[in-house]
Design a protein around this motif. Structure first.
Motif, PDB file in Angstrom:
ATOM      1  N   ALA A  70       0.816  -1.218   0.000  1.00  0.00           N
ATOM      2  CA  ALA A  70       0.000   0.000   0.000  1.00  0.00           C
ATOM      3  C   ALA A  70       0.845   1.262   0.000  1.00  0.00           C
ATOM      4  O   ALA A  70       0.339   2.346  -0.287  1.00  0.00           O
ATOM      5  CB  ALA A  70      -0.922  -0.007   1.215  1.00  0.00           C
ATOM      6  N   ALA A  71       2.139   1.136   0.301  1.00  0.00           N
ATOM      7  CA  ALA A  71       3.000   2.316   0.405  1.00  0.00           C
ATOM      8  C   ALA A  71       4.397   1.956  -0.070  1.00  0.00           C
ATOM      9  O   ALA A  71       5.302   1.762   0.732  1.00  0.00           O
ATOM     10  CB  ALA A  71       3.036   2.811   1.851  1.00  0.00           C
ATOM     11  N   PRO A  72       4.594   1.825  -1.399  1.00  0.00           N
ATOM     12  CA  PRO A  72       5.901   1.411  -1.892  1.00  0.00           C
ATOM     13  C   PRO A  72       6.994   2.409  -1.537  1.00  0.00           C
ATOM     14  O   PRO A  72       6.767   3.619  -1.539  1.00  0.00           O
ATOM     15  CB  PRO A  72       5.698   1.314  -3.406  1.00  0.00           C
ATOM     16  N   PHE A  73       8.174   1.856  -1.233  1.00  0.00           N
ATOM     17  CA  PHE A  73       9.307   2.712  -0.874  1.00  0.00           C
ATOM     18  C   PHE A  73       9.773   3.524  -2.071  1.00  0.00           C
ATOM     19  O   PHE A  73       9.924   3.004  -3.170  1.00  0.00           O
ATOM     20  CB  PHE A  73      10.473   1.848  -0.366  1.00  0.00           C
ATOM     21  N   ALA A  74      10.017   4.806  -1.850  1.00  0.00           N
ATOM     22  CA  ALA A  74      10.630   5.669  -2.875  1.00  0.00           C
ATOM     23  C   ALA A  74      11.284   6.830  -2.153  1.00  0.00           C
ATOM     24  O   ALA A  74      10.654   7.451  -1.278  1.00  0.00           O
ATOM     25  CB  ALA A  74       9.586   6.175  -3.861  1.00  0.00           C
ATOM     26  N   HIS A  75      12.533   7.122  -2.503  1.00  0.00           N
ATOM     27  CA  HIS A  75      13.199   8.229  -1.832  1.00  0.00           C
ATOM     28  C   HIS A  75      12.388   9.509  -1.990  1.00  0.00           C
ATOM     29  O   HIS A  75      11.991   9.878  -3.096  1.00  0.00           O
ATOM     30  CB  HIS A  75      14.598   8.447  -2.410  1.00  0.00           C
ATOM     31  N   GLY A  76      12.128  10.168  -0.882  1.00  0.00           N
ATOM     32  CA  GLY A  76      11.380  11.422  -0.912  1.00  0.00           C
ATOM     33  C   GLY A  76       9.878  11.254  -0.767  1.00  0.00           C
ATOM     34  O   GLY A  76       9.165  12.255  -0.628  1.00  0.00           O
ATOM     35  N   ALA A  77       9.410  10.014  -0.807  1.00  0.00           N
ATOM     36  CA  ALA A  77       7.964   9.796  -0.679  1.00  0.00           C
ATOM     37  C   ALA A  77       7.517  10.050   0.760  1.00  0.00           C
ATOM     38  O   ALA A  77       8.285   9.873   1.714  1.00  0.00           O
ATOM     39  CB  ALA A  77       7.599   8.374  -1.085  1.00  0.00           C
ATOM     40  N   VAL A  78       6.277  10.480   0.880  1.00  0.00           N
ATOM     41  CA  VAL A  78       5.669  10.673   2.200  1.00  0.00           C
ATOM     42  C   VAL A  78       4.359   9.895   2.208  1.00  0.00           C
ATOM     43  O   VAL A  78       3.543  10.039   1.288  1.00  0.00           O
ATOM     44  CB  VAL A  78       5.377  12.163   2.479  1.00  0.00           C
TER      45      VAL A  78
END
Ligand code: SF4
Length: 237
Positions: free
Chosen positions: A188-196
């Motif tokens: 439900a919340a894939p990791f990505a640099h800068g993601a919130v």
């Protein structure tokens, strides 16, 4: 300053806070493991070999550092052999700590002077630092079973921070384990640099880990790292 894209996912439909029952039945105490925690046989063997080789080093599960009443929790991967495993304070004594503590000082989440020693007098402000896995793993790579076994202590940290509003995760392993600690699905919340990611009342901020490898390869630049902290600071005020 490099601008990072700031994607947002909303997990408000999930649980906002971890279940109070997450520690129940585990036989584990609170938020910090015993220094001789026996639960991961491979890591216990590695720890005992390090104790025999370097008897002056900390060589134990590394407890969190900072203010349990803080609004920000930073979650790293695991102690580095020459860093936290040697000194006993998260991110203290290796390159990752140089970048992390300089950035914390820049954004007002620490005060004092970082000197890579646990007795340098540095204090954290409104902030606590812990790891997804508390014992140093070979090659900095904990096994999935070890990440799962150590998660109740991460749950314990989250549960013992009454004012928690933001969690900054350093790398994908910390991201996935923190989501599970919150009772949320990683998909439900894939990791990505800068993601919130919004998880009920909590904001979850993703950053690449501030390891020497990531900075040497410019996967993470200091400017990219500062941008994440700038977002946290802007949101917390
Ligand atoms: S990694 Fe965590 S659960 Fe495993 S032995 Fe260390 S403190 Fe215990």
């Amino acid at each position: 300053m490099t601008t990072i894209s700031r994607t947002r996912s909303n997990l408000a439909h999930g649980k906002a806070t971890p279940s109070k029952s997450a520690l129940a039945g585990t036989g584990l105490p609170g938020s910090e493991p015993d220094r001789n925690c026996p639960l991961c046989p491979r890591l216990v063997s590695f720890r005992e070999a390090a104790r025999a080789r370097e008897p002056e080093w900390f060589n134990s599960p590394v407890p969190s550092f900072g203010d349990p009443n803080g609004r920000l929790l930073i979650v790293g991967l695991a102690p580095g052999m020459q860093g936290a495993n040697r000194t006993g304070r998260p991110f203290t004594g290796d390159y990752a700590g140089d970048l992390l503590y300089a950035t914390l000082l820049e954004y007002g989440f620490a005060k004092g002077v970082y000197q890579a020693r646990p007795d340098d007098g540095l204090t954290l402000v409104d902030c606590r630092i812990g790891n997804a896995v508390h014992c140093v793993p070979p090659q900095n790579k904990p096994l999935p079973a070890e990440i799962n076994t150590c998660r109740p202590y991460l749950v314990g940290k989250i549960e013992t921070m009454p004012n928690l509003r933001a969690i900054l995760v350093l790398g994908r392993v910390a991201h996935d384990s923190t989501l599970k600690a919150l009772g949320l699905r990683a998909a439900a919340a894939p990791f990505a640099h800068g993601a919130v990611h919004q998880a009920g009342a909590l904001q979850l901020y993703d950053s690449y880990h501030c390891s020497r490898y990531n900075t040497n390869t410019r996967v993470l630049t200091p400017a990219m790292f500062r941008s994440v902290f700038a977002n946290v600071r802007a949101d917390l005020g």
